[in-house]
Design an enzyme around this catalytic site. Structure first.
Site, PDB file in Angstrom:
ATOM      1  N   GLY A 140       0.840  -1.212   0.000  1.00  0.00           N
ATOM      2  CA  GLY A 140       0.000   0.000   0.000  1.00  0.00           C
ATOM      3  C   GLY A 140       0.867   1.251   0.000  1.00  0.00           C
ATOM      4  N   LYS A 211       2.477 -10.325  -4.262  1.00  0.00           N
ATOM      5  CA  LYS A 211       3.368  -9.309  -3.695  1.00  0.00           C
ATOM      6  C   LYS A 211       4.700  -9.927  -3.278  1.00  0.00           C
ATOM      7  CE  LYS A 211      -0.537  -6.546  -2.128  1.00  0.00           C
ATOM      8  NZ  LYS A 211      -1.525  -6.379  -1.062  1.00  0.00           N
TER       9      LYS A 211
HETATM   10  N1  HSE Z   1      -6.499  -6.140  -1.636  1.00  0.00           N
HETATM   11  C1  HSE Z   1      -5.197  -5.669  -1.302  1.00  0.00           C
HETATM   12  C2  HSE Z   1      -4.983  -5.785   0.179  1.00  0.00           C
HETATM   13  C3  HSE Z   1      -5.041  -4.237  -1.726  1.00  0.00           C
HETATM   14  O1  HSE Z   1      -5.975  -5.903   0.902  1.00  0.00           O
HETATM   15  O2  HSE Z   1      -3.850  -5.779   0.639  1.00  0.00           O
HETATM   16  C4  HSE Z   1      -3.666  -3.686  -1.491  1.00  0.00           C
HETATM   17  O3  HSE Z   1      -2.736  -4.275  -2.344  1.00  0.00           O
END
Ligand code: HSE
Ligand code: NAP
Length: 446
Positions: A140, A211
């Site tokens: 984020g 990620k």
């Molecule tokens: N859906 C993802 C999360 C959004 O909740 O981390 C952020 O990458």
């Protein structure tokens, strides 16, 4: 005082005006003056692509900028920066490749796209003379990409682990604090704009895997395929697991672990719910926050915490990349990237090998729902003994199911494969009425 007029305007094409796209629009407009001043150039959103212009949105669509054709943005010679915030891996991939092959800078938050098509996308950037910037794809608002790519460039990374999914951390935190089921909390995570359009990406661990593969690429210069990542999600965690965890002084977190053994040249990546001792910082990273612990051989351990999902945090990361894009276009340095020549080879000792973490040793937590009958505990412990798994503690409590009991076992340190074999054996027993819930008890130091 008259406003200073900047000589150059850099046009941005925004593909997507959903949660993140609207955040970028809002904050870029709010910070326009400061940003223009710092960059010496004006960032201007020149076009916006959406699927359905008639859709109701929190922010009104600036009608005169709208198109339903994102390709018109990708090929427009007047637009050097394409900001891909549509999600998915079909149209988003085509847009990204088209823009990179045209030598443009693509700013994206799309971790699924990078994880699944990383080699193709970076190759398109190299051959087309474009650049890809992707700070918002992991963590984020935490600038973890920049940290790995630039600030920690002197280091080799033995271990990177952390909470990489805001939705799951939000769900786990509220389940623990409010004794709720995960489906009750998921609706709130969606309303708050944390969850993916396909929420199974979040709760089944795939978003964290996407990620983790991006972080592994930055740290180790190789793309780990999703099929080589051990992935488990949070669907099976129940309120009772939190109660038991608490009684052992532990917290449940969905952790991504990227472990490199420099002696054997093995790299393993996994995503799964784990039990963390509550004294650890990461055990106390709650709600939508992400926390990433990076062990570098030069710097030591560094820790990054911040909002891992949601409109504002993600927009912050995207705007950081847009500013970098402007600097690249002004003749500044291009982003540092590892040499990502494909190097996933098994059996060659001088090459990096991707392995599943099944040879590692750890302690484990096992919750079984069993028939409440005599001899059941003996059968469970016999199965564990036959797989050479040594029991550290056993607790029996009532189950929600009639004539059943919950058995909570913890083990001494044991090989992961042995405990997996045990769980499979137990699952096949008629007295075990639900799939076992198996959680690793993490032994991290920080
Ligand atoms: N859906 C993802 C999360 C959004 O909740 O981390 C952020 O990458
Ligand atoms: P979203 O709210 O669903 O928004 C997607 C936007 O893209 C919408 O405006 C949609 O148009 C548009 N779009 C989709 N397909 C299109 C197409 N073929 N042509 C034109 N427009 C199209 O998604 P989001 O939450 O903003 O996420 C966007 C990206 O950021 C995803 O890759 C996601 O994984 C990533 N991300 C999200 C967060 C988060 O917290 N939400 C955090 C980090 C990264 P309509 O509005 O007309 O439907």
């Amino acid at each position: 005082m008259t406003a200073r007029v900047y000589r150059k305007t850099m046009k941005i094409g925004l593909c997507g005006f959903g949660v993140v796209g609207q955040g970028v629009w809002k904050h870029l407009n709010q910070r326009r003056r400061e940003l223009d001043k710092r960059l010496g150039v004006s960032l201007e959103i020149a076009r916006i692509a959406v699927r359905d212009p008639a859709k109701e949105r929190k922010l009104p669509l600036p009608r005169k900028l709208v198109t339903t054709d994102p390709f018109s943005i990708a090929v427009d010679p007047e637009i050097p920066i394409v900001c891909e915030l549509m999600g998915g891996t079909d149209v988003a991939r085509e847009i990204t490749l088209t823009a990179l092959r045209a030598g443009k800078i693509v700013v994206t938050a799309n971790k699924a796209l990078l994880s699944e098509f990383g080699p193709e996308i970076f190759e398109a950037a190299r051959t087309g003379g474009g650049h890809i910037l992707f700070e918002a794809s992991v963590g984020g608002g935490i600038p973890i990409i920049k940290a790995l790519r630039e600030g920690l460039v002197a280091n080799r990374f033995r271990l990177i682990y952390g909470i990489l999914n805001g939705t799951c951390n939000y769900i786990l935190t509220r389940m623990e604090n409010e004794d709720l089921n995960y489906t009750d909390v998921l609706a709130d995570a969606k309303r708050l704009g944390y969850a993916e359009a396909d929420e199974s990406l979040d709760v089944d661990g795939w978003d964290s895997a996407h990620k983790a593969s991006i972080l592994a690429f930055l740290a180790h210069g190789t793309w780990v395929r999703l099929e080589d990542i051990g992935v488990d999600g949070i669907r099976r965690i129940s309120p009772s697991d939190f109660a038991f965890a608490r009684s052992f002084g532990l917290r449940i977190k969905l952790l991504s672990v990227i472990a490199r053994n420099f002696e054997s040249n093995d790299l393993s990546v996994s995503v799964r719910p784990m039990l963390l001792p509550e004294r650890l910082v990461l055990a106390n990273v709650n709600e939508v926050y992400n926390g990433i612990c990076v062990a570098g051989d030069v710097v030591g351990t560094t820790l990054y915490i911040g909002r891992g999902a949601g409109q504002d945090a993600t927009a912050s990361a995207v705007i950081g990349d847009l500013a970098d894009a402007a600097l690249v276009l002004l003749g500044g340095k291009s982003p540092l990237l590892p040499d990502d020549a494909p190097s996933i080879v098994s059996g060659e000792e001088d090459r990096l090998r991707i392995t599943l973490p099944e040879n590692q040793e750890s302690r484990f937590y096992l919750r079984l729902t069993v028939k409440d009958a005599s001899g059941v505990l003996a059968r469970v412990s016999a199965s564990m003994a036959s797989n050479r798994v040594s029991i550290a503690s056993v607790l029996q409590s009532e189950s929600d199911l009639p004539d059943c009991a919950s058995l909570i076992l913890t083990t001494h340190r044991t090989n992961e494969k042995a405990i997996q074999d045990t769980a499979n054996d137990l699952k096949a027993m008629s007295v075990v009425v639900e799939d076992p819930v198996l959680l690793q008890i993490a032994e991290f130091e920080d």
